[in-house]
Design a protein around this motif. Structure first.
Motif, PDB file in Angstrom:
ATOM      1  N   UNK A 147      72.585 -88.400 -39.095  1.00 16.01           N
ATOM      2  CA  UNK A 147      73.411 -88.194 -37.897  1.00 16.01           C
ATOM      3  C   UNK A 147      74.752 -88.906 -38.056  1.00 16.01           C
ATOM      4  N   UNK A 148      74.726 -90.111 -38.589  1.00 15.10           N
ATOM      5  CA  UNK A 148      75.970 -90.861 -38.792  1.00 15.10           C
ATOM      6  C   UNK A 148      76.901 -90.125 -39.746  1.00 15.10           C
ATOM      7  N   UNK A 149      76.357 -89.486 -40.763  1.00 16.38           N
ATOM      8  CA  UNK A 149      77.199 -88.782 -41.736  1.00 16.38           C
ATOM      9  C   UNK A 149      77.861 -87.556 -41.127  1.00 16.38           C
ATOM     10  N   UNK A 150      77.254 -86.980 -40.094  1.00 16.79           N
ATOM     11  CA  UNK A 150      77.928 -85.884 -39.376  1.00 16.79           C
ATOM     12  C   UNK A 150      79.146 -86.444 -38.646  1.00 16.79           C
ATOM     13  N   UNK A 151      78.981 -87.606 -38.019  1.00 18.17           N
ATOM     14  CA  UNK A 151      80.084 -88.227 -37.283  1.00 18.17           C
ATOM     15  C   UNK A 151      81.240 -88.572 -38.217  1.00 18.17           C
ATOM     16  N   UNK A 152      80.923 -89.039 -39.431  1.00 13.80           N
ATOM     17  CA  UNK A 152      81.967 -89.420 -40.393  1.00 13.80           C
ATOM     18  C   UNK A 152      82.438 -88.245 -41.250  1.00 13.80           C
ATOM     19  N   UNK A 153      81.897 -87.051 -40.990  1.00 11.18           N
ATOM     20  CA  UNK A 153      82.271 -85.813 -41.699  1.00 11.18           C
ATOM     21  C   UNK A 153      81.783 -85.775 -43.144  1.00 11.18           C
ATOM     22  N   UNK A 154      80.838 -86.631 -43.493  1.00 13.73           N
ATOM     23  CA  UNK A 154      80.344 -86.692 -44.866  1.00 13.73           C
ATOM     24  C   UNK A 154      79.037 -85.921 -45.067  1.00 13.73           C
ATOM     25  N   UNK A 155      78.500 -85.353 -44.026  1.00  9.62           N
ATOM     26  CA  UNK A 155      77.235 -84.623 -44.139  1.00  9.62           C
ATOM     27  C   UNK A 155      77.405 -83.432 -45.073  1.00  9.62           C
ATOM     28  N   UNK A 156      76.381 -83.145 -45.858  1.00  6.64           N
ATOM     29  CA  UNK A 156      76.541 -82.140 -46.912  1.00  6.64           C
ATOM     30  C   UNK A 156      76.598 -80.709 -46.398  1.00  6.64           C
ATOM     31  N   UNK A 160      77.364 -77.758 -39.923  1.00  5.93           N
ATOM     32  CA  UNK A 160      77.019 -78.726 -38.887  1.00  5.93           C
ATOM     33  C   UNK A 160      78.236 -79.572 -38.524  1.00  5.93           C
ATOM     34  N   UNK A 161      78.955 -80.047 -39.519  1.00 12.00           N
ATOM     35  CA  UNK A 161      80.126 -80.892 -39.276  1.00 12.00           C
ATOM     36  C   UNK A 161      81.151 -80.153 -38.424  1.00 12.00           C
ATOM     37  N   UNK A 162      81.432 -78.895 -38.772  1.00  9.16           N
ATOM     38  CA  UNK A 162      82.448 -78.144 -38.038  1.00  9.16           C
ATOM     39  C   UNK A 162      82.013 -77.768 -36.625  1.00  9.16           C
ATOM     40  N   UNK A 163      80.728 -77.654 -36.392  1.00  7.81           N
ATOM     41  CA  UNK A 163      80.259 -77.422 -35.022  1.00  7.81           C
ATOM     42  C   UNK A 163      80.582 -78.603 -34.128  1.00  7.81           C
ATOM     43  N   UNK A 164      80.578 -79.819 -34.713  1.00  7.87           N
ATOM     44  CA  UNK A 164      80.808 -81.029 -33.942  1.00  7.87           C
ATOM     45  C   UNK A 164      82.262 -81.476 -33.993  1.00  7.87           C
ATOM     46  N   UNK A 165      82.956 -81.196 -35.094  1.00  5.38           N
ATOM     47  CA  UNK A 165      84.322 -81.681 -35.251  1.00  5.38           C
ATOM     48  C   UNK A 165      85.151 -80.714 -36.083  1.00  5.38           C
TER      49      UNK A 165
END
Length: 439
Positions: A147-156, A160-165
Motif C-alpha cells: 500500500x505504501x508503494x502505491x502512495x510513493x508511486x513505486x508499486x509495480x 493501480x498507481x494511476x487510479x490513485x494518482x
C-alpha cells in the motif's frame, strides 16, 4: 477479498450510499488514525471564505475509496484480460488511506514545521505501532509495504498507481465534486458517471474510450475553474498567510517563553523543539490548534495576541496582485507600512498560487505528469490534447497570480499617519504600481 458478514453503508451527499463489504476496509475506517481525519478540514482555511466548506478529510477519503471500488469492480467484470482482480484490495486500501497523513491545517503547518504529509502517510501505513498497520498486516506481512508503494508511486502495477494518482484519478474526481458541493460553487461539477463508463485499464496504466472524451474535457475545465475560483481565492489565501505569520511568531517567541507554551499549547512543543514523533503528530488536529490560538489571544506579546485574535475572528489582510517586475515597488510599500507602525515581518506577506491545469508527459522533468490517453475505436491510444482543441489551449500553461498582503487598517479613515496612508494608497492606485507601462 474477505467480505464482512453484513454490508455497511455510509450515507454521502456526493455519492449517495458508500458501501463497504470488505472487513479490511471496514476495520481501517475504524482505526484511530483514520478517525482522526474527521477532525481535519478538507479545505483548511477555505471555510472562512466559503462557509459551507466544513467537510473533512474523512469524508473525502471515503469518497475516493468509493470511486476506486466502483472502478476496480467494473474492471474485474469487463476487463479480465487486462486487469488482475487481486489488485482490487490494494487499490481500494490505497484510495482510502491516501490522505491519512494530512496534519492540522495541512499545507500551512507543513511550511512552518517542515513536515511532509505524504511521508507521514507512508509512516502511518508501515509503522508497526499504528492500528492501520495492524489491520493491513492481517492481510499479509508485506501488505503495508504494498500500500505504501502505491502512495510513493513505486508499486509495480501502474494501473493501480494511476487510479490513485494521475491527472484524472479517484482522488481528484472526488475532491472536485465534494469541494464544489460544500463550497456551493458549481464550477467543479462534471459527469462522473460517464467517465466511470469509459475508463479502461491498458498495459501500463489507464485510458479513456473516445466516446467519453467530452466528459474528460469537462473534467479538465472543471478542475481549472475550481482552482481559479475556489482554491486560489484571495480571502482563503489571506487566512493562510495569517495562519503562517501567527505560527511563525509563536515559533520565534518559544525559546524564551517555553513555560508559557508548555502550559497553553503543549502538543505544539515537540514541533517547536524540532523533535516530534508520529504520536505527537497524530495528537494535533484543527480543533486543538484553534484552541491554542484562542489561548494566545491574551499573550502579552502584542503581535502574537493580535494575530491570534485576527485568525479567530476572521480579520483578513487586504491584497493586491503583483508581477516579478514589481518587487522593488513592494520594498517601497513595506517601508511605508513600517512608518505607519506595523512590523512588516508579520503584517506583510507575498503569496503565490499557480496551477498547471493539464500537461503532457515530459520525462525530462523531475516529477513528470502522466498524460491522459484516449483510446480510439481501433484500440490505439492518442494523447488528449491532440484530439481536443479545448484541452490543448490549457496544456502546459500555468495559471494563477502573485499577491502582496498588507494590513486592512492602512486603508481605514482612523489611520493615525495620514501622510503615509495617502502615500500608500497613491502608490497602489496610481502610476507607481502595476499600472505603469513597462518598456
Amino acid at each position: 477479498m474477505s467480505n464482512t458478514k453484513l454490508e455497511k453503508v455510509f450515507r454521502d451527499p456526493v455519492h449517495n450510499y458508500i458501501s463497504v463489504n470488505n472487513q479490511t476496509i471496514y476495520d481501517l475506517i475504524g482505526t484511530r488514525e483514520f478517525q482522526r481525519l474527521r477532525r481535519i478540514k478538507q479545505l483548511g482555511t477555505s471555510s472562512y471564505t466559503f462557509h459551507g466548506a466544513e467537510h473533512s478529510r474523512f469524508t473525502h477519503c471515503l469518497g475516493v475509496y468509493n470511486i476506486a471500488k466502483q472502478i476496480t469492480e467494473m474492471f474485474t467484470k469487463n476487463y479480465p484480460e487486462t486487469w488482475n482482480p487481486e489488485e482490487n484490495l490494494v487499490a481500494q486500501c490505497a484510495a482510502l488511506l491516501h490522505d491519512v497523513g494530512h496534519g492540522a491545517f495541512s499545507h500551512t503547518f507543513e511550511g512552518i514545521f517542515d513536515t511532509d504529509h505524504e511521508a507521514i502517510t507512508v509512516n502511518i501505513i508501515t509503522d508497526p505501532s499504528t492500528e492501520v498497520n495492524a489491520v493491513l498486516r492481517k492481510v499479509a506481512p508485506d501488505f503495508p509495504e504494498k500500500i505504501a508503494s502505491v502512495i510513493t508511486h513505486d508499486y509495480d502495477n501502474q494501473q493501480v498507481v494511476q487510479l490513485i494518482s494521475s491527472q484524472i484519478d479517484a482522488d481528484r474526481m472526488d475532491y472536485l465534486l465534494r469541494d464544489s458541493y460544500y463550497t456551493g460553487a458549481t464550477y467543479g461539477e462534471f459527469d462522473l458517471t460517464r467517465i466511470m463508463r469509459v475508463i479502461t485499464p491498458v498495459d501500463n496504466g489507464i485510458a479513456f474510450k473516445i466516446q467519453g472524451m467530452h466528459a474528460v474535457e469537462d473534467y479538465i475545465v472543471s478542475r481549472y475553474q475550481m482552482y481559479m475560483q475556489v482554491y486560489f481565492h484571495p480571502a482563503s489565501r489571506a487566512m493562510e498567510v495569517l495562519l503562517h505569520q501567527l505560527l511563525k511568531r509563536a515559533k520565534v517567541l518559544y525559546p524564551a517563553q517555553k513555560d508559557y507554551f508548555e502550559l497553553t499549547s503543549p502538543r505544539l512543543v515537540p514541533f517547536f523543539e524540532h523533535n516530534f514523533t508520529l504520536s505527537d503528530y497524530l495528537h494535533l488536529d484543527d480543533g486543538v490548534m484553534t484552541t491554542y490560538f484562542q489561548n494566545w489571544q491574551t499573550h502579552p506579546d502584542e503581535i502574537l495576541s493580535d494575530l491570534s485574535s485576527a485568525f479567530i475572528n476572521r480579520k483578513l489582510a487586504k491584497s493586491i496582485k503583483y508581477d516579478k517586475a514589481d518587487e522593488q515597488d513592494l520594498d517601497i510599500l513595506r517601508q511605508i507600512i513600517a512608518k505607519i507602525g506595523f512590523d512588516t515581518d508579520y503584517y506583510t506577506a507575498v503569496h503565490s498560487n499557480f496551477d498547471l491545469p493539464y500537461d503532457l508527459y515530459r520525462p525530462e522533468l523531475q516529477n513528470p505528469r502522466t498524460q491522459i490517453e484516449i483510446m480510439q475505436k481501433d484500440g490505439t491510444l492518442t494523447e488528449l490534447s491532440e484530439l481536443s482543441s479545448l484541452v490543448k489551449s490549457l496544456t502546459g500553461t500555468t495559471h494563477g497570480d502573485n499577491r502582496f498582503y498588507f494590513p486592512r487598517d492602512i486603508l481605514s479613515p482612523e489611520t493615525l499617519f495620514k501622510a503615509e496612508q495617502e502615500a500608500f494608497v497613491s502608490y497602489i492606485r496610481n502610476d507607481h504600481f502595476l499600472g505603469k507601462e513597462r518598456k
